[in-house]
Design a protein around this motif. Structure first.
Motif: not given
Length: 314
Positions: A29-36, A207-208, A212-223, A233-238
């Protein structure tokens, strides 16, 4: 020790991002591509703190000019000092004092500070909480989140187990998805009908950020029959898998689809993640607790972690 306070500019992007990646409590979240991504809504006033040309800490922040207020950060869930692993308590106290001097020189009267909750830190990082207390800051808001510690995972409640079983019998399938459009339709409808509100992020923004952060932001659905009836929508950090958005359609609610999806994420996808965080269940600066919402989260074995806000007047 002399501390130099430098206002961030775009020429410092590479240095800023590299520092966040190796810090003891920084997240994507503190990376400039997220903050901006929402730079049109916030006037950036991020700061960098050096000692003898060595970067010790950064402060993601924006300025409210009319209120003469520095906010860390108005567009993020949390903010506060992001620190080098070697930065010690005495240095953070000095950095905080230098921040106060910088604010005085700049005509800034107030600081709103939302520290990084401890679950997001790679090593203990609460030096700023003491430094803020030492500087005279006051706790102004406290929200309560619900978090699972996978090292000591508690059992699901009987109600949650029944809902999970119901969804499994209904043939609900859980999976990673790229269909943000369909999930955003569910999410937007639910927020509008039940809370008269809208998601913080538009579909285009999430989606943007995912791109930019495909390893950190992921959508999971129940169908159900190939159509999403619930999603997260999961935000994943270390250290944390944070459930940023959670929603289910009326059909999904009736058959327990969200319960099955949550169980899938807890027991399979993020079983080895240190923490799973459901997010806050409070409003109005923490003075209102949504008891039904937090009871549901606690039914999966989650327990309290606080998200605080401090204020300091100069």
């Amino acid at each position: 020790m002399p501390i130099d306070v430098i206002k961030y500019n775009s020429n410092m992007k590479a240095e800023w991002d590299a520092f966040v990646e190796t810090s003891k409590n920084g997240t994507f979240l503190f990376m400039r591509n997220y903050m901006e991504y929402h730079s049109d809504r916030f006037t950036d006033h991020s700061l960098m703190f050096y000692c003898n040309n060595r970067l010790l800490a950064v402060l993601p922040a924006n300025i409210r000019e009319s209120e003469k207020t520095l906010v860390s950060h108005g567009g993020l869930t949390y903010g506060g000092f992001v620190m080098h692993p070697d930065t010690k308590t005495s240095e953070i106290i000095e950095i905080t004092e230098e921040l106060k001097k910088y604010m005085q020189k700049s005509g800034i009267k107030h600081l709103i500070y939302k520290p990084v909750p401890h679950i997001y830190s790679r090593i203990p990082s609460e030096e700023p909480l003491y430094a803020l207390f030492h500087a005279g800051a006051k706790l102004s808001a406290r929200s309560i989140s619900t978090t699972i510690d996978n090292r000591e995972r508690l059992k699901f409640s009987q109600l949650r187990k029944r809902c999970i079983t119901k969804a499994a019998k209904a043939g609900i399938e859980c999976q990673e998805s790229a269909d943000y459009k369909k999930f955003w339709s569910i999410l937007t409808t639910i927020l509008q009908e039940r809370h008269n509100s809208t998601p913080v992020h538009t579909q285009e923004e999430i989606e943007l950020l995912h791109n930019r952060f495909p390893r950190n932001i992921t959508l999971y659905t129940a169908e159900s029959k190939g159509e999403p009836v619930a999603g997260i929508v999961v935000y994943e950090t270390d250290t944390v898998a944070h459930f940023q958005y959670i929603a289910a359609s009326d059909e999904g609610c009736s058959i327990g689809a969200l319960d099955l999806l949550i169980a899938h994420l807890i027991e399979k996808v993020y079983a080895n993640k240190q923490y799973i965080d459901f997010g806050t269940s409070t409003e109005q600066g923490g003075t209102y607790l949504n008891e039904g919402l937090i009871r549901q989260k606690e039914g999966f074995g989650g327990r309290a972690v606080v998200y605080d806000t401090y204020e300091l007047s100069i």
